[in-house]
Design an enzyme around this catalytic site. Structure first.
Site, short mmCIF file in Angstrom:
data_model
loop_
_atom_site.label_atom_id
_atom_site.label_comp_id
_atom_site.label_asym_id
_atom_site.label_seq_id
_atom_site.Cartn_x
_atom_site.Cartn_y
_atom_site.Cartn_z
CG ASP A 122 -2.27 0.56 0.96
OD1 ASP A 122 -2.34 1.77 0.70
OD2 ASP A 122 -3.28 -0.16 1.02
CG HIS A 166 -5.37 3.63 1.00
ND1 HIS A 166 -4.99 2.30 0.84
CD2 HIS A 166 -6.68 3.67 0.62
CE1 HIS A 166 -6.01 1.59 0.39
NE2 HIS A 166 -7.05 2.40 0.25
CB SER A 169 -9.52 0.37 0.48
OG SER A 169 -9.07 0.50 -0.83
#
Length: 868
Positions: A145, A203, A523
């Site tokens: 990520d 994220h 996600s």
């Protein structure tokens, strides 16, 4: 630790036969002249590189792959992907695809709302923590990520080195990691790797927190908005950073991270990324299956394209062995509210407004209608003509097909409205971007209907805006998220596999960005599944490979319904259902396989055998039942592009069993034959996707029932429209010297390829095994090649469907700007420039599940003849 086979010890293989080049459509962003090469089995890297050099390919190696047995390269010479695929020892070649940082939605809830941290009771994880004291200890999870803020106190561990707040590494929660790209990497520049996987975007830290944060006892600043805990708060984490602070990441980098995670001994890799529909032959999915076959777990996001309709499940999790994860919303929420005509309704203010709405009672309601009397989406300013909205509150429909919230807000503000309420569709409370100086809010679909009914009774009814927030059981709560992508894939395979909470999730964020955030997306659901795998491994004191655990989770998931529905949600939306970790750990029964693909009417698998196994300690009697689920009709009016929101129909298959009841001794199995009949309801010409579950219920009290999902398509899938003819595609037009699209001048017109250049516009509504633009000599009527363009590549090869609209609300289509080049064959290595003359242009898309014989197995469109 898993050991990768050392390729240099392999015997040299004879470099024979050409490989396949996987052309990608123009709408997919790629690295210019960058390619991923998969070598044939047994071919050594040195031999493959020598083969390239002997063909005078000037290239630079971007990454080498061991498990995948290949490399990523940048080509400096004139050779293209087809040239490379034609060389000895090459199995597959793909352009390097660029993937953006996943676009999650900012949660509609505040971090202090209790429900943002109460999701574990939906999945049994809270009871697993309490009853079995499972924490994921001893299990390694790699997060591929944007990196992880490893200095975050929520990733601290009892007994960890004091230095773990300043670094990552041995004896720390984040024990492994690597930055493959550097802060400034965007996908368009050269990566600058280093050893520090610190997250500067957010994220990855949010994802890692869902897997394994523990924010129950943090007193340091910034303090958590409320105590919360991840699914597996004692897992060991690996941070594999593939994104810079902004921008994209290439397949080449992502695959390098996947292999490093394997070699670092990760048991599970989480991939909350991907996007766009595809086939399982994409390189990430191919590598993913190789990793799972070697004992790993791969959890991948199904995508956030739920508003785009069917065929949109994301590419990363399409492998046969990986887990594609859909999202569910939390059950309840805490919202601002208003009263209208005596009824209380929650609302979610736009992100740009960001506060409670407080308008005077004189600001009454004014719905905006279309000509047919239905509620308007507010995207057409002419709908306001003759309507007095000054100082009043406008009500519109939240359909985003034509425009988004900012656009309709501007129109309402210009018309003089005091504010706007947008009715969410199909349900829930949509996230709105909005305008900073104009009050805008989303309301539930049911609330919109009630407001309309009350308005028709009394147009002078008033609003009361409440200053404090209250708890509401929200529309869609505990059900599949509206943003979660629909399957199936291009081969009618059942994807996504299962679902987890992903709507409005509180988790960690980089300390530099506030430390905590509420986000929504698949996600967020994907790391929930990754953490659940860790709990299962710890409970069983074993590390089965991913597809084996996936089967257990699918067998024991909670089959769910859409909000307010009496029927069960389609398998194409929820997969096997909402993950239930407690049931998975406690079950003593399994069903193999974990899903059934019935395909279409022409290929219907009428008879399917399943294996029911009793893993318990006593003989068990099982009763077999059938639970039908919603059918999805995306082509109700003969439309050529699937509806953004499929119609739900009661098109149910029938299932009979060779044994309705079966007694199985402890440790033994029984084979049961399932016989399927297609739904009687539903029109084959509208291609409804039907689905359901076969359930085996043990007779013993308290035992866990298990199920297997199935999917099928009524009708001939080869007749499903591929090209969007409703919007006038495909079409042949011209591009003038200024770069503007124009109609081709009438008469005996001849393109000069400077002032006027021909362009073919295409728009795909579903997958095709081979999309082609064929060029024929107009006089001799013979085929001369496949259109090849300098901007969009060559028009030949498999591709998934295109989105309806992009993130800015613009229609998605592909322009093929042609200057006379063709590939004379699908495996040609160099374009040929045609001589001046007249040429017939035919757009052809191979129909699904067909052999690919032209023109019999193709949807074809003759665009006429052009001269140059």
């Amino acid at each position: 630790m898993k050991i990768t086979a050392i390729l240099s010890t392999l015997a040299a293989a004879t470099l024979v036969s050409a490989g396949k080049f996987h052309e990608l459509p123009e709408s997919i962003r790629t690295v210019p002249r960058g390619y991923i090469i998969e070598y044939q089995d047994g071919v050594r890297h040195n031999d493959a590189h020598n083969s390239l050099r002997t063909k005078n390919v000037d290239y630079k190696v971007r990454n080498e792959y061991g498990i995948f047995n290949g490399a990523a390269i940048s080509v400096n010479s004139k050779h293209d992907g087809k040239d490379i695929a034609s060389m000895a020892g090459v199995k597959n070649v793909w352009p390097i695809t660029l993937h953006s940082i996943p676009k999650t939605k900012k949660g509609t809830k505040k971090p202090t709302d209790p429900e943002t941290a109460s999701l574990h009771h939906m999945t049994g994880v809270d009871l697993v923590h309490q009853k079995y004291k499972l924490t994921g200890k001893g299990i390694k999870v790699g997060v591929i990520d944007t990196g992880i803020d490893y200095k975050h106190p929520a990733f601290a561990a009892a007994g960890a080195d004091a230095g773990c707040f300043a670094r990552y590494g041995k004896n720390c929660r984040v024990a492994h990691g690597w930055d493959f790209v550097g802060d400034d990497y965007t996908g368009d520049n050269t990566p600058k790797p280093d050893s520090d996987p610190m997250d500067c975007q957010g994220h990855g830290s949010h994802v890692a927190g869902i897997i394994g944060a523990d924010a129950r006892h943090i007193k340091a600043s910034p303090k958590p908005p409320q105590p919360f805990v991840g699914v597996a708060p004692e897992v060991t984490l690996g941070a594999y950073r593939i994104f810079g602070c902004d921008g994209n990441a290439g397949d080449d980098v992502i695959m390098a991270a996947m292999e490093m995670a394997f070699n670092d001994g990760m048991d599970i890799i989480n991939m909350s990324l991907g996007g766009g529909s595809s086939y399982k032959t994409n390189p990430q999915a191919v590598l993913g299956d190789k990793l799972v076959a070697r004992g790993m777990v791969l959890a991948a996001a199904a995508g956030n394209d739920g508003s785009q309709g069917v065929w949109m499940v994301s590419d990363t999790g399409l492998g046969d062995l990986s887990s594609s994860v859909a999202s569910f919303d939390n059950i309840d929420g805490r919202y601002s509210s208003f009263s209208y005509a005596g009824a209380l309704h929650p609302y979610a203010p736009s992100e740009a407004w960001g506060k409670n709405i407080d308008l005077p009672a004189s600001a009454t309601l004014v719905p905006i209608f279309e000509k047919d009397g239905t509620l308007s989406d507010g995207c057409d300013e002419t709908r306001y003509a003759g309507i007095n909205v000054k100082g009043k509150i406008v009500l519109t429909l939240g359909d985003v097909t034509r425009c988004k919230s900012g656009g309709r807000g501007t129109i309402a503000k210009t018309a003089g409205a005091a504010g706007i309420l947008i009715q969410s569709t199909p349900f829930g409370l949509s996230a709105l971007g909005g305008n900073p100086e104009f009050p805008m809010a989303a309301i539930e679909f049911k609330a919109g209907e009630e407001l309309l009914a009350a308005y028709k009774k009394n147009a002078n009814a008033t609003f009361t805006w409440n200053n404090k927030q209250s708890n509401f059981l929200i529309e869609g709560g505990g059900s599949p998220s509206d943003f979660s992508s629909f399957g199936l894939d291009g081969e009618l395979r059942s994807k996504p596999d299962l679902a987890a909470p992903g709507g409005n999730i509180l988790s960690t964020f980089p300390l530099a960005k506030g430390g905590y955030s509420v986000l929504s997306g698949t996600s967020m659901a994907t790391p929930y599944v990754a953490g659940s795998h860790a709990l299962y491994m710890q409970a069983k004191h074993a590390k089965p490979r991913g597809d084996e655990i996936r089967k257990v989770f699918k067998n024991t998931a909670t089959i769910s319904k859409n909000y307010g529905s009496k029927s069960f949600t389609s398998v194409a939306k929820q997969g096997g259902g909402l993950i239930n970790v407690l049931r998975a750990i406690e079950t003593t029964t399994s069903i193999t396989p974990d899903h059934i693909d019935l395909l279409d009417t022409n290929h219907l698998r009428k008879s399917v055998k399943i294996t029911l196994k009793n893993n318990g300690k006593r003989t068990e009697t099982y009763t077999l039942t059938h639970v039908p689920a919603d059918a999805l009709n995306s082509y109700p009016k003969g439309n050529s592009f699937p509806l953004p929101t499929p119609l739900i129909e009661a098109d149910y298959a029938s299932v009979s069993f060779s044994q309705g009841k079966v007694k199985i001794p402890a440790g033994k199995s029984a084979k049961i034959t399932l016989r399927f009949k297609e739904p009687k309801a539903g029109k084959a010409a509208q291609f409804p996707i039907y689905s359901g579950y076969v359930v085996a219920t043990p007779a013993s009290k308290g035992s866990v029932a298990v199920q297997v999902p199935y999917t099928g398509l009524k009708g001939d899938v080869s007749k499903v429209p591929i090209m969007d003819t409703d919007e006038g595609f495909p079409v042949l037009q011209a591009v003038n010297a200024a770069g503007n699209l124009t109609d081709i001048p009438k008469g005996d017109f001849k393109f000069d390829m400077k002032k006027f250049t021909p362009v073919v516009l295409t728009r795909l509504g579903s997958h095709t095994p081979s999309f082609e633009i064929r060029v024929f000599d107009a006089q001799k009527k013979n085929f001369v090649g496949y259109m090849s363009t300098k901007t969009s590549g060559s028009a030949v090869g498999s591709t998934g469907r295109q989105k309806n609209v992009d993130d800015e609300g613009h229609m998605v289509f592909s322009p093929w700007l042609w200057t006379g080049d063709v590939l004379t064959a699908a495996n040609s290595t160099e374009p040929t420039t045609l001589a001046s003359g007249a040429y017939q242009i035919v757009v052809a898309s191979q129909r699904k599940l067909t052999p690919g014989v032209y023109p019999k197995d193709f949807e074809t469109f003759d665009l006429g003849t052009i001269k140059f």
